[in-house]
Design an enzyme around this catalytic site. Structure first.
Site, PDB file in Angstrom:
ATOM      1  N   SER A 113       8.477  23.593 -14.791  1.00 56.32           N
ATOM      2  CA  SER A 113       9.487  22.314 -14.865  1.00 56.32           C
ATOM      3  C   SER A 113       8.639  21.144 -14.562  1.00 56.32           C
ATOM      4  O   SER A 113       7.494  20.816 -14.909  1.00 56.32           O
ATOM      5  CB  SER A 113      10.533  22.631 -14.368  1.00 56.32           C
ATOM      6  N   HIS A 114       9.011  20.514 -13.519  1.00 58.92           N
ATOM      7  CA  HIS A 114       8.515  19.049 -12.987  1.00 58.92           C
ATOM      8  C   HIS A 114       7.492  19.430 -11.824  1.00 58.92           C
ATOM      9  O   HIS A 114       6.855  18.408 -11.308  1.00 58.92           O
ATOM     10  CB  HIS A 114       9.691  18.316 -12.317  1.00 58.92           C
ATOM     11  N   ASP A 277      10.169  15.479 -18.172  1.00 60.48           N
ATOM     12  CA  ASP A 277       9.278  16.286 -17.389  1.00 60.48           C
ATOM     13  C   ASP A 277       8.501  17.207 -18.005  1.00 60.48           C
ATOM     14  O   ASP A 277       8.152  17.171 -19.278  1.00 60.48           O
ATOM     15  CB  ASP A 277      10.389  17.070 -16.221  1.00 60.48           C
ATOM     16  N   ASP A 279       8.650  20.307 -18.964  1.00 58.73           N
ATOM     17  CA  ASP A 279       9.165  21.149 -20.273  1.00 58.73           C
ATOM     18  C   ASP A 279      10.169  20.546 -20.844  1.00 58.73           C
ATOM     19  O   ASP A 279      10.725  21.131 -21.811  1.00 58.73           O
ATOM     20  CB  ASP A 279       9.650  22.352 -19.732  1.00 58.73           C
ATOM     21  N   ASP A 281      13.082  19.054 -20.291  1.00 58.51           N
ATOM     22  CA  ASP A 281      14.718  19.131 -20.156  1.00 58.51           C
ATOM     23  C   ASP A 281      14.973  18.085 -19.410  1.00 58.51           C
ATOM     24  O   ASP A 281      16.232  17.886 -19.332  1.00 58.51           O
ATOM     25  CB  ASP A 281      14.915  20.821 -19.684  1.00 58.51           C
ATOM     26  N   ARG A 282      14.275  17.414 -18.746  1.00 59.58           N
ATOM     27  CA  ARG A 282      14.753  16.269 -17.755  1.00 59.58           C
ATOM     28  C   ARG A 282      14.600  14.960 -18.642  1.00 59.58           C
ATOM     29  O   ARG A 282      13.708  14.795 -19.257  1.00 59.58           O
ATOM     30  CB  ARG A 282      14.073  16.052 -16.507  1.00 59.58           C
ATOM     31  N   LYS A 376      19.531  21.611 -20.818  1.00 58.33           N
ATOM     32  CA  LYS A 376      19.403  20.303 -20.959  1.00 58.33           C
ATOM     33  C   LYS A 376      18.207  19.774 -21.713  1.00 58.33           C
ATOM     34  O   LYS A 376      17.367  20.533 -22.127  1.00 58.33           O
ATOM     35  CB  LYS A 376      19.309  19.750 -19.367  1.00 58.33           C
TER      36      LYS A 376
HETATM   37  C1  G16 Z   1      16.413  23.681 -12.673  1.00 61.35           C
HETATM   38  C2  G16 Z   1      17.673  23.968 -13.316  1.00 61.35           C
HETATM   39  C3  G16 Z   1      18.605  22.778 -13.087  1.00 61.35           C
HETATM   40  C4  G16 Z   1      19.052  22.543 -11.828  1.00 61.35           C
HETATM   41  C5  G16 Z   1      17.572  22.223 -11.280  1.00 61.35           C
HETATM   42  C6  G16 Z   1      17.959  22.109  -9.692  1.00 61.35           C
HETATM   43  O1  G16 Z   1      15.854  22.395 -13.328  1.00 61.35           O
HETATM   44  O2  G16 Z   1      17.365  24.056 -14.812  1.00 61.35           O
HETATM   45  O3  G16 Z   1      19.756  23.303 -13.980  1.00 61.35           O
HETATM   46  O4  G16 Z   1      19.732  21.479 -11.779  1.00 61.35           O
HETATM   47  O5  G16 Z   1      16.898  23.219 -11.324  1.00 61.35           O
HETATM   48  O6  G16 Z   1      17.022  22.270  -8.951  1.00 61.35           O
HETATM   49  P1  G16 Z   1      17.115  22.543  -7.413  1.00 61.35           P
HETATM   50  O7  G16 Z   1      17.609  23.758  -7.118  1.00 61.35           O
HETATM   51  O8  G16 Z   1      15.854  22.693  -6.737  1.00 61.35           O
HETATM   52  O9  G16 Z   1      17.981  21.670  -6.714  1.00 61.35           O
HETATM   53  P2  G16 Z   1      14.219  22.681 -14.063  1.00 61.35           P
HETATM   54  O10 G16 Z   1      14.240  21.310 -14.783  1.00 61.35           O
HETATM   55  O11 G16 Z   1      13.619  22.642 -12.636  1.00 61.35           O
HETATM   56  O12 G16 Z   1      14.169  23.870 -14.826  1.00 61.35           O
END
Ligand code: G16
Length: 543
Positions: A113-114, A277, A279, A281-282, A376
């Site tokens: 992800s990010h 981000d 991938d 999704d953000r 997302k």
């Molecule tokens: C992931 C999940 C999201 C979630 C986020 C929370 O995001 O897909 O639904 O809100 O983690 O992260 P944390 O548990 O660190 O607060 P992503 O974009 O990292 O895949």
């Protein structure tokens, strides 16, 4: 081509977090490590046998190697067909769409992800199931438990696939289809939004900037924003995906997308700017001189959704994760639609989306999306906003001001305390948990606690239950303080402190969030003692 069974040892740390398994690249590069986890997925999700599997990633370092391994193991585990994004690229929402479109039994998305990339950075695997959503808690628990017992994995040797050539290749009974990573997704966006109007908005001088931060959304943004909607090529920056994301961190927030944020505060700012981000999704949404917080973005998009072609007459409800501000609740009440609060993690929205109970969802962690996929979707949010700007003809700042005057403003900030020892993080959490029963009716600087809880959730569709999803201290409609442990970090433990303060519609609506929230931050310290117990004067990041 020979299929082998290879002996492996268990890796006890293969516990998927909020969204899949995330570790340092070096951890994934250990012999058999990725194979072990993938075999566990194939074993625990037998419907992949004889079915289609979507494979892609955010293009980060180790992506191509991991895809090679996944395909070689798919052949050996009886998968009938793999559908791969050209160059190994697929954003998470595009992968979710492909799974739905092709009726695949699942998808593997290689991304952290990010989180930063490169040999010293992070790597990860998201596993999605039929229907396009992330594997649920029961399945990830099963995969983790199985990975601890696994003794052998199956892999096919000597497989050579050309990830860059579109078309179908046949290997050992496995059909490998390499697809254009943007095409199907772009078609879906055209069905949801009024491209004609957005094109017209741009033609009449509407200016936008999108920063792909050298991650997976680059090709999508270039195709959709530039080629299809007619934005000048220079509107997309960071549009070429790089294995190390150009050395930056593709985290679309006020810290990591600082150059974009600063540009939007200057005199030459375009009308609208956004970033996504690793991938895709953000999303980060900015107007001229304005940062739209994710909670506000969700609320404002909900308020306007009915005006966008794909949603006309079918906005049934909105869902937000528990720590996300309650701005959307106010809109739902005004529209007379359902509003749901779920634990953090997009997977918790999927049952509600499948049941048609909610149409749009959002999270404070810069995630927004709708029932078009089960993830997302960063570019979806960008296009939704462009469509809103085009149909209202108003600048973003005016839309935000109008919204706050109607509903009040939910000032919101998240304070992250990163890389703590697990013991210290647990100490802060247990100290607050122990206090919860005594907090109601206590007053702090004029704010009275009305409710304090250790958030638990019962899924309204399937009745599944989950506990300990964050500690919440509520001061009526006026404010909330939330404390929870992150599920996505790869180093130590991260505590997140969320602050939300609702300013009534006739109050001070145009203050900087940090200033408006300073008194609540002081109350949060008094209640949680997070600064004192962690020995940190300030959070590492405040967004
Ligand atoms: C992931 C999940 C999201 C979630 C986020 C929370 O995001 O897909 O639904 O809100 O983690 O992260 P944390 O548990 O660190 O607060 P992503 O974009 O990292 O895949």
């Amino acid at each position: 081509m020979p299929t082998r069974e290879v002996a492996t040892k268990p890796y006890p740390d293969q516990r998927p977090g909020t969204a899949g398994l995330r570790k340092k690249v070096a951890v994934f590069q250990q012999p058999h490590y990725l194979e072990n986890f993938l075999q566990s997925i194939f074993d625990c999700h037998p419907s992949l046998r004889g079915a289609s599997l979507v494979i892609g990633g955010d293009g980060r370092y180790h992506n191509r190697d991991a895809i090679g391994t996944a395909v070689a193991m798919a052949v050996a585990n009886g998968v009938a067909k793999v559908i791969i994004g050209q160059g190994g690229l697929l954003t998470t929402p595009a992968a979710s769409h492909l799974i739905r479109l092709r009726g695949a039994a699942g998808g593997l998305i290689f991304t952290a992800s990010h989180n930063p990339a490169g040999p010293e950075g992070d790597f990860g695997v998201k596993f999605n199931v039929a229907g396009g959503g992330q594997a649920d808690v029961a399945l990830t628990g099963k995969i983790h438990a199985h990975s601890r017992e696994l003794a052998r994995y199956r892999i096919c040797d000597g497989l050579e696939i050309d990830l860059d050539r579109r078309g179908t290749q046949q290997v050992e009974g496995l059909e490998i289809e390499v697809v254009d990573c943007v095409e199907d997704y772009a078609q879906l966006m055209q069905k949801l939004f009024d491209f004609e109007r957005i094109r017209d908005w741009i033609k009449r001088g509407g200016r936008l900037r999108f920063d792909a931060l050298h991650a997976a959304t680059g090709p999508y943004a270039r195709r959709i924003l530039v080629e299809m909607l007619g934005a000048p090529a220079a509107s997309v920056v960071g549009g070429v995906p790089l294995e190390d994301f150009g050395g930056g961190q593709p985290d679309p927030n006020l810290i990591h997308a600082k150059p974009l944020v600063e540009a939007m505060m200057g005199a030459e700012a375009p009308d609208f700017a956004a970033a996504s981000d690793g991938d895709g999704d953000r999303n980060l949404i900015l107007g001229r001189g304005l940062f739209v917080s994710p909670g506000d973005s969700l609320a404002m998009l909900t308020a306007h959704l009915d005006r966008l072609p794909g949603y006309r007459g079918r906005v049934h409800g909105v869902a937000r994760s528990m720590p996300t501000s309650r701005a959307a609740d106010a809109v739902a009440a005004a529209l007379g639609i359902e509003c749901q609060q779920t634990p953090t993690g997009w997977k918790f929205f999927c049952n509600l989306l499948d049941a048609g109970r909610v149409t749009i969802c959002g999270e404070e962690s810069f995630g927004t999306g709708s029932d078009h996929v089960r993830e997302k979707d960063g570019l979806w949010a960008v296009l939704a906003w462009l469509n809103v700007l085009a149909v209202t003809g108003k600048p973003l700042a005016a839309l935000a001001a109008g919204h706050w005057h109607r509903f009040g403003r939910h000032y919101f900030q998240r304070h992250d305390y990163e890389n703590l020892s697990a013991a210290v993080a647990a100490q802060v959490t247990s100290a607050l948990r122990a206090q919860l029963p005594d907090l109601p009716r206590r007053e702090f600087s004029g704010l009275q606690v009305t409710h304090a809880e250790d958030f638990a959730y019962v899924d309204p569709i399937d009745g599944s239950q989950i506990e300990h999803q964050g500690l919440v201290v509520t001061f009526g409609e006026a404010a909330r303080i939330v404390l929870r442990t992150s599920g996505t970090g790869t180093e130590g433990a991260t505590l997140r402190l969320y602050l939300e303060r609702c300013e009534p519609r006739d109050g001070a609506l145009e203050r900087p969030a940090a200033e408006a929230l300073a008194p609540l931050a002081a109350i949060a310290e008094q209640i949680t003692r997070i600064g004192e117990l962690t020995g940190r004067k300030n959070p590492n990041v405040a967004t």
